[in-house]
Design a protein around this motif. Structure first.
Motif, PDB file in Angstrom:
ATOM      1  N   LEU A   1     -15.307 -32.168 -44.313  1.00 25.92           N
ATOM      2  CA  LEU A   1     -16.650 -32.695 -44.123  1.00 25.92           C
ATOM      3  C   LEU A   1     -17.155 -32.400 -42.713  1.00 25.92           C
ATOM      4  O   LEU A   1     -16.583 -32.863 -41.727  1.00 25.92           O
TER       5      LEU A   1
ATOM      6  N   TRP B   1     -18.479 -25.769 -49.486  1.00 25.28           N
ATOM      7  CA  TRP B   1     -17.557 -26.834 -49.890  1.00 25.28           C
ATOM      8  C   TRP B   1     -16.354 -26.211 -50.588  1.00 25.28           C
ATOM      9  O   TRP B   1     -16.398 -25.062 -51.029  1.00 25.28           O
TER      10      TRP B   1
ATOM     11  N   GLU C   1     -12.541 -34.661 -53.518  1.00 21.78           N
ATOM     12  CA  GLU C   1     -13.788 -35.190 -52.976  1.00 21.78           C
ATOM     13  C   GLU C   1     -14.716 -34.049 -52.572  1.00 21.78           C
ATOM     14  O   GLU C   1     -14.254 -32.974 -52.177  1.00 21.78           O
ATOM     15  N   PHE C   2     -16.009 -34.298 -52.657  1.00 16.88           N
ATOM     16  CA  PHE C   2     -17.013 -33.320 -52.241  1.00 16.88           C
ATOM     17  C   PHE C   2     -17.289 -33.511 -50.752  1.00 16.88           C
ATOM     18  O   PHE C   2     -17.804 -34.551 -50.337  1.00 16.88           O
ATOM     19  N   ARG C   3     -16.921 -32.500 -49.947  1.00 20.17           N
ATOM     20  CA  ARG C   3     -17.017 -32.641 -48.490  1.00 20.17           C
ATOM     21  C   ARG C   3     -17.604 -31.333 -47.897  1.00 20.17           C
ATOM     22  O   ARG C   3     -16.863 -30.445 -47.483  1.00 20.17           O
TER      23      ARG C   3
ATOM     24  N   SER D   1     -24.440 -34.258 -48.315  1.00 17.66           N
ATOM     25  CA  SER D   1     -23.403 -35.111 -47.723  1.00 17.66           C
ATOM     26  C   SER D   1     -23.690 -36.595 -47.908  1.00 17.66           C
ATOM     27  O   SER D   1     -22.778 -37.425 -47.778  1.00 17.66           O
TER      28      SER D   1
ATOM     29  N   THR E   1     -24.290 -40.286 -49.313  1.00 22.91           N
ATOM     30  CA  THR E   1     -23.485 -41.026 -50.289  1.00 22.91           C
ATOM     31  C   THR E   1     -24.051 -40.896 -51.700  1.00 22.91           C
ATOM     32  O   THR E   1     -23.304 -40.695 -52.665  1.00 22.91           O
TER      33      THR E   1
ATOM     34  N   ARG F   1     -23.233 -37.273 -52.919  1.00 15.70           N
ATOM     35  CA  ARG F   1     -21.785 -37.047 -53.047  1.00 15.70           C
ATOM     36  C   ARG F   1     -21.201 -37.823 -54.226  1.00 15.70           C
ATOM     37  O   ARG F   1     -20.411 -37.291 -54.999  1.00 15.70           O
TER      38      ARG F   1
ATOM     39  N   GLU G   1     -19.403 -36.229 -57.504  1.00 14.00           N
ATOM     40  CA  GLU G   1     -18.026 -36.596 -57.830  1.00 14.00           C
ATOM     41  C   GLU G   1     -17.921 -37.260 -59.198  1.00 14.00           C
ATOM     42  O   GLU G   1     -16.859 -37.237 -59.820  1.00 14.00           O
TER      43      GLU G   1
END
Length: 282
Positions: free
Chosen positions: A82, A162, A168-170, A212, A214, A217, A221
């Protein structure tokens, strides 16, 4: 797969994307030829060693001088996190933004005799690669040293990237490197990195900031397939085109840029969350 309290959030985040994700560079099973370490700077050339230790298809080890033209800093999936990344390798990429999926032809490549000699050293192994499909097999037959998954986006000055495989998506913005051997040079990602190539710095940080947040993301996810985060995963998201005159867009970009340079990334992420909440609830 979401809890009820997150469904409303996702309904506001889903929509039409103005951006397209792309897969990173694939060697067709020849990592041990194209992946490199630079061991010395000789001025117009560098001395390189091909990296064979972790390659699935074992290749012989060579140490040679190569011209710098087609050498690039190289980023793999596990080196991306991230708002941060750090490359440790290089790749020999005989393509340009103009040639795209077609490599530079041999006539033009003759200006770089060391590079030609290096490819000739591995000609049999490069010709025997099996990773090419009906889509690009004709390119491989004509140019045995071709790479795959190359486009003008590969050479974009900014990439919102990414990991393809991750729980996790970072995402992070990848910029040109100021490399100690190669100078100012584009960073190329491998096939385990997905990216959106962009020419505008502010736009790149805006898109990365939006993704990025919340809200975005958690939505991504929620519909990931296992640990795979494919290029198409952003297709279903409401990702409006960057407008520098839009104060929310400009603020998200500035905050994301500061967050990349900061140790306290969560401080900036929280501010982006607040802006994104206002945007999606308009």
């Amino acid at each position: 797969t979401e809890t009820e309290d997150k469904l409303q959030q996702s309904s506001l985040v889903l929509g039409k994307s103005e951006y397209v994700g792309r897969t990173g560079v694939f060697t067709g099973g020849a990592n041990g030829i194209f992946w490199m370490q630079i061991v010395a700077d000789n001025g117009k050339t560098v001395t390189v060693k091909n990296l064979t230790e972790r390659a699935k298809n074992k290749m012989k080890n060579v140490e040679m001088e190569l011209e710098k033209e087609f050498l690039f800093p190289f980023l793999t999936g596990n080196e991306l996190d991230l708002w941060s990344y750090e490359y440790t390798k290089y790749i020999l990429c005989p393509h340009t933004a103009e040639s795209k999926m077609y490599p530079v032809d041999l006539l033009a490549l003759e200006k770089y005799p060391n590079t030609v000699k290096y490819f000739e050293e591995f000609k049999t192994e490069l010709e025997n690669r099996k990773g090419f499909t009906t889509f690009d097999k004709h390119i491989h037959l004509k140019n045995y040293y071709a790479l795959q998954r190359i486009g003008d986006y590969t050479f974009s000055p900014y990439k919102v990237a990414w990991r393809f495989i991750s729980k996790e998506f970072r995402p992070a913005v990848i910029e040109y490197a100021n490399d100690k051997y190669l100078g100012t040079k584009n960073i190329i990602g491998n096939e385990k990195i997905i990216s959106v190539g962009l020419n505008d710095k502010d736009e790149a940080y805006y898109l990365c900031g939006l993704l990025s947040s919340t809200a975005y993301r958690e939505t991504i996810e929620s519909y990931m397939v296992g640990t795979q985060i494919t290029p198409s995963i952003i297709k279903r998201l409401n990702l409006p085109k960057f407008n520098p005159r839009n104060t929310n867009h400009a603020s998200i970009s500035a905050l994301c840029k500061k967050g990349h340079a900061s140790v306290d990334k969560m401080k900036y992420l929280k501010q982006i969350d607040d802006l994104v909440e206002k945007m999606i609830r308009v």
